[in-house]
Design a protein around this motif. Sequence first.
Motif, short mmCIF file in Angstrom:
data_model
loop_
_atom_site.label_atom_id
_atom_site.label_comp_id
_atom_site.label_asym_id
_atom_site.label_seq_id
_atom_site.Cartn_x
_atom_site.Cartn_y
_atom_site.Cartn_z
N ASP A 31 0.80 -1.22 0.00
CA ASP A 31 0.00 0.00 0.00
C ASP A 31 0.83 1.28 0.00
OD1 ASP A 31 0.99 -0.12 2.56
OD2 ASP A 31 -0.95 0.05 3.55
N ASN A 60 -4.98 0.38 -1.60
CA ASN A 60 -5.58 0.03 -0.31
C ASN A 60 -6.15 -1.39 -0.38
OD1 ASN A 60 -8.07 0.15 -1.60
ND2 ASN A 60 -8.53 2.20 -0.87
N SER A 61 -6.63 -1.89 0.73
CA SER A 61 -7.07 -3.29 0.77
C SER A 61 -8.21 -3.55 -0.19
CB SER A 61 -7.45 -3.69 2.20
OG SER A 61 -8.47 -2.86 2.69
N GLY A 84 -9.67 -3.99 5.44
CA GLY A 84 -8.30 -4.23 5.90
C GLY A 84 -8.21 -4.99 7.21
#
Length: 108
Positions: A31, A60-61, A84
Amino acid sequence: SNPGHKGRGPKLFDLMNTFPTAVSSTHALYDREEMTQFMNIIAEKVNTNNVFRFRTHCGNSTGCVHSLMAYGIPKECLPVNFDGTIRMEAYERFLQKEEEKEEKARLR
């Protein structure tokens, strides 16, 4: 340059070829944009040696999960949720099985 580290990369790739299972592709998720150059160097080395396909995903997740889904990897296979947070279900099942094994061993 550290002479003690020369040749370790190729030896690692040779070792991977001895595993009883085949790895066809590996995906690395990160990330931090600063990691992109580093990850590209790794990908170039791995892909050049034809060890296995190495794919990188930066974001991002949620973005990484969607990127993996584009490769046919279902989100249920991943140990993280879209936000996340770590999914603990598989770990909890593992612990339950271990406790059952220990209980059976204790009763013998």
